[in-house]
Design a protein around this motif. Structure first.
Motif, PDB file in Angstrom:
ATOM      1  N   UNK A 144      -5.523 -12.535 -27.683  1.00 44.96           N
ATOM      2  CA  UNK A 144      -6.295 -14.054 -28.052  1.00 44.96           C
ATOM      3  C   UNK A 144      -7.396 -14.278 -27.203  1.00 44.96           C
ATOM      4  N   UNK A 145      -7.947 -13.122 -26.493  1.00 39.06           N
ATOM      5  CA  UNK A 145      -9.130 -13.219 -25.848  1.00 39.06           C
ATOM      6  C   UNK A 145      -9.000 -13.655 -24.353  1.00 39.06           C
ATOM      7  N   UNK A 146      -8.006 -13.932 -23.925  1.00 38.82           N
ATOM      8  CA  UNK A 146      -7.523 -14.288 -22.575  1.00 38.82           C
ATOM      9  C   UNK A 146      -6.296 -13.743 -22.057  1.00 38.82           C
ATOM     10  N   UNK A 147      -5.344 -13.030 -22.894  1.00 40.01           N
ATOM     11  CA  UNK A 147      -4.261 -12.540 -22.208  1.00 40.01           C
ATOM     12  C   UNK A 147      -4.432 -11.048 -22.331  1.00 40.01           C
ATOM     13  N   UNK A 159      -5.816 -12.775 -14.248  1.00 39.99           N
ATOM     14  CA  UNK A 159      -4.542 -12.122 -15.159  1.00 39.99           C
ATOM     15  C   UNK A 159      -3.268 -12.439 -14.320  1.00 39.99           C
ATOM     16  N   UNK A 160      -3.399 -12.642 -12.972  1.00 37.81           N
ATOM     17  CA  UNK A 160      -1.909 -13.070 -12.293  1.00 37.81           C
ATOM     18  C   UNK A 160      -1.604 -14.202 -13.028  1.00 37.81           C
ATOM     19  N   UNK A 161      -2.202 -15.181 -13.410  1.00 38.11           N
ATOM     20  CA  UNK A 161      -1.719 -16.413 -14.105  1.00 38.11           C
ATOM     21  C   UNK A 161      -1.642 -16.502 -15.574  1.00 38.11           C
ATOM     22  N   UNK A 162      -1.534 -15.011 -16.148  1.00 37.87           N
ATOM     23  CA  UNK A 162      -1.351 -15.170 -17.628  1.00 37.87           C
ATOM     24  C   UNK A 162      -0.022 -15.387 -18.324  1.00 37.87           C
ATOM     25  N   UNK A 163       1.103 -15.263 -17.418  1.00 40.70           N
ATOM     26  CA  UNK A 163       2.348 -15.843 -17.988  1.00 40.70           C
ATOM     27  C   UNK A 163       2.308 -17.185 -18.078  1.00 40.70           C
ATOM     28  N   UNK A 164       1.742 -18.002 -17.249  1.00 36.75           N
ATOM     29  CA  UNK A 164       1.447 -19.458 -17.163  1.00 36.75           C
ATOM     30  C   UNK A 164       0.597 -19.762 -18.311  1.00 36.75           C
ATOM     31  N   UNK A 165      -0.645 -19.101 -18.275  1.00 33.54           N
ATOM     32  CA  UNK A 165      -1.847 -19.132 -19.416  1.00 33.54           C
ATOM     33  C   UNK A 165      -1.124 -19.000 -20.794  1.00 33.54           C
ATOM     34  N   UNK A 166      -0.279 -18.167 -20.962  1.00 32.57           N
ATOM     35  CA  UNK A 166       0.288 -17.957 -22.495  1.00 32.57           C
ATOM     36  C   UNK A 166       1.274 -19.089 -22.657  1.00 32.57           C
ATOM     37  N   UNK A 167       1.977 -19.711 -21.873  1.00 32.24           N
ATOM     38  CA  UNK A 167       2.835 -20.570 -22.205  1.00 32.24           C
ATOM     39  C   UNK A 167       1.992 -21.974 -22.479  1.00 32.24           C
ATOM     40  N   UNK A 168       0.938 -22.218 -21.606  1.00 30.13           N
ATOM     41  CA  UNK A 168      -0.116 -23.439 -22.156  1.00 30.13           C
ATOM     42  C   UNK A 168      -0.678 -23.097 -23.585  1.00 30.13           C
ATOM     43  N   UNK A 169      -1.057 -21.763 -23.877  1.00 23.32           N
ATOM     44  CA  UNK A 169      -1.442 -21.258 -25.127  1.00 23.32           C
ATOM     45  C   UNK A 169      -0.858 -21.780 -26.153  1.00 23.32           C
ATOM     46  N   UNK A 170       0.693 -21.268 -26.062  1.00 20.21           N
ATOM     47  CA  UNK A 170       1.454 -21.490 -27.235  1.00 20.21           C
ATOM     48  C   UNK A 170       1.793 -22.961 -27.402  1.00 20.21           C
ATOM     49  N   UNK A 171       1.850 -23.909 -26.335  1.00 18.62           N
ATOM     50  CA  UNK A 171       1.909 -25.352 -26.553  1.00 18.62           C
ATOM     51  C   UNK A 171       0.529 -25.929 -27.217  1.00 18.62           C
ATOM     52  N   UNK A 172      -0.547 -25.455 -26.845  1.00 18.23           N
ATOM     53  CA  UNK A 172      -1.691 -26.006 -27.395  1.00 18.23           C
ATOM     54  C   UNK A 172      -2.482 -25.117 -28.312  1.00 18.23           C
ATOM     55  N   UNK A 173      -1.661 -24.111 -29.101  1.00 11.38           N
ATOM     56  CA  UNK A 173      -2.284 -23.339 -29.815  1.00 11.38           C
ATOM     57  C   UNK A 173      -3.385 -23.457 -30.952  1.00 11.38           C
ATOM     58  N   UNK A 174      -3.023 -24.911 -31.412  1.00  6.55           N
ATOM     59  CA  UNK A 174      -4.252 -25.186 -32.477  1.00  6.55           C
ATOM     60  C   UNK A 174      -5.738 -25.354 -31.830  1.00  6.55           C
TER      61      UNK A 174
END
Length: 429
Positions: A144-147, A159-174
């Motif tokens: 998705x360009x960030x993970x 990238x150390x933050x990407x588990x948290x980023x992926x969580x936020x991306x899922x919540x605000x995917x639109x």
């Protein structure tokens, strides 16, 4: 570096690949020639049912005076939004129903229930992602360009933050999709792009968070919370489905230096190797927009989704014939593989054992250098069957299993000899 030589990785000859391409062309032609009233009724009924469900959900939210009614209305609205996004809009915007020549259900006129304008999504997704699927550096949808989902992507401290980023991306995917498509390929959006983006946001936010809450009068917070919850549920489900089609083990990444010479057959093969399915019954397939058949969708993105199941039967037969893996598994298994990759590749390469040539989440043709050194035989002399990628993967696993067994035996022997020396007894082999 991921897969450079497609034929070498697949263990197929150029003639095999072209033959595979011709057989896939036949599948496309057969489906196109059989499209008719049954398919048209399917999409028309799906759209009608979705709109009824959406209206029913909104009415229950508006009329409810207790938690049960609110929950029922919110659930109905969430399901309606999932169907609209996954089975209707995504597939209409792919041109799957353009053959009907219906001015309303057409990729050039349809606008979806998402903040990002459909015209921007169609370019980023249809034109680029489906052409350059999983080509590192060319397909912006890789992670998705960030993970970071492959070691071919350079590790950065962020990238150390990407588990948290992926969580936020899922919540605000639109919203992630909308911003991704606006700034696609790192280009600066034009004033026209920004104006289109702003108009769509005003329309979308106004509908869910201003207009419908305002209709509820003093109970506007009640409706606002329901709409936000329904959007959250849709976002998380869409993120899950799409991740499980692109990032589990077996969905390979590519490095192709000369795409101008890629044949249609090679493009087909790249889609087959770069996508993954998950097992689903009719209900889950419908709720996923039939993207549980991600392999078939990437092979034929503009064929109607209601035909994906029958296409899958024939694609699996081809995988059997050409000894290619057909990457699939339960939704839970694929989701866990995705999360493992997200958490693992958050770490720098120095802390990881495998490489981009032989890691489980990505590989290259160099993965097979050991068995290739043993003079690979393309046809089984006993059965006459083709020996392709699936056999090569199985032999590689068996080879590693033997190596691990030998290493274990060697360690046990060393320990035994040490005990014997310590005890002063004769050392035995």
């Amino acid at each position: 570096m991921a897969i450079k030589e497609l034929a070498e990785y697949s263990h197929l000859s150029d003639a095999d690949i072209e033959s595979l391409g011709r057989e896939l062309d036949i599948i496309r032609r057969d489906i196109e020639e059989s499209l008719g009233s049954r398919d048209a009724r399917y999409i028309l009924r799906t759209i009608a049912a979705q709109r009824i469900l959406d209206a029913a959900g909104r009415y229950m939210i508006f009329a409810s005076r207790g938690k049960a009614g609110w929950l029922a209305g919110t659930a109905a609205l969430a399901v309606a939004k999932v169907i609209e996004n996954m089975e209707i809009s995504h597939n209409v915007l792919h041109g799957q129903w353009d053959w009907m020549n219906d001015p309303e259900i057409h990729s050039t006129t349809w606008e979806w229930d998402m903040p990002g304008p459909s015209v921007q999504w169609k370019y980023a997704h249809n034109v680029v992602h489906h052409k350059y699927t999983n080509i590192v550096g060319m397909d912006e949808d890789v992670g998705f360009g960030i993970i970071r989902v492959t070691r071919d992507q350079e590790w950065k401290p962020i990238h150390l933050l990407q588990p948290f980023q992926n969580f936020l991306l899922a919540a605000g995917f639109e919203w992630g999709i909308a911003l991704h498509d606006l700034q696609f390929d790192g280009r600066k959006p034009s004033p026209e792009d920004i104006a289109t983006f702003r108009r769509k946001i005003v329309r979308q936010v106004g509908k869910d968070y201003v207009f419908f809450p305002a209709l509820s009068g003093r109970r506007w917070k009640h409706t606002l919370a329901a709409n936000a919850t329904a959007n959250l549920a849709r976002n998380v489900w869409a993120h899950l489905v799409i991740s499980c089609g692109h990032f589990p083990d077996g969905a390979e990444k590519f490095v192709l230096s000369d795409l101008e010479n890629e044949t249609q057959a090679e493009w087909y093969l790249r889609q087959m190797l770069g996508s993954a399915n998950f097992d689903a019954g009719p209900a889950m397939a419908f709720m996923s927009g039939n993207l549980c058949y991600q392999i078939e969708h990437h092979l034929f993105p503009d064929l109607p989704s209601n035909r994906a199941a029958e296409i899958a039967v024939r694609v699996r037969q081809l995988c059997e014939k050409y000894d290619l893996p057909y990457t699939t598994g339960s939704l839970m298994k694929q989701a866990l593989l995705v999360q493992r990759t997200v958490f693992k590749l958050a770490l720098p390469d120095s802390l990881l054992r495998a490489t981009s040539d032989d890691a489980p989440e990505t590989a290259s043709e160099l993965r097979f250098k050991a068995i290739q050194a043993l003079e690979w035989v393309a046809t089984d002399p006993a059965t006459g069957r083709r020996r392709g990628l699936r056999t090569a993967i199985a032999e590689l696993k068996e080879q590693r299993k033997r190596m691990m067994a030998e290493l274990k035996a060697q360690r046990a022997r060393i320990k035994r000899e040490r005990r014997q020396r310590k005890a002063g007894t004769p050392v035995t082999a």
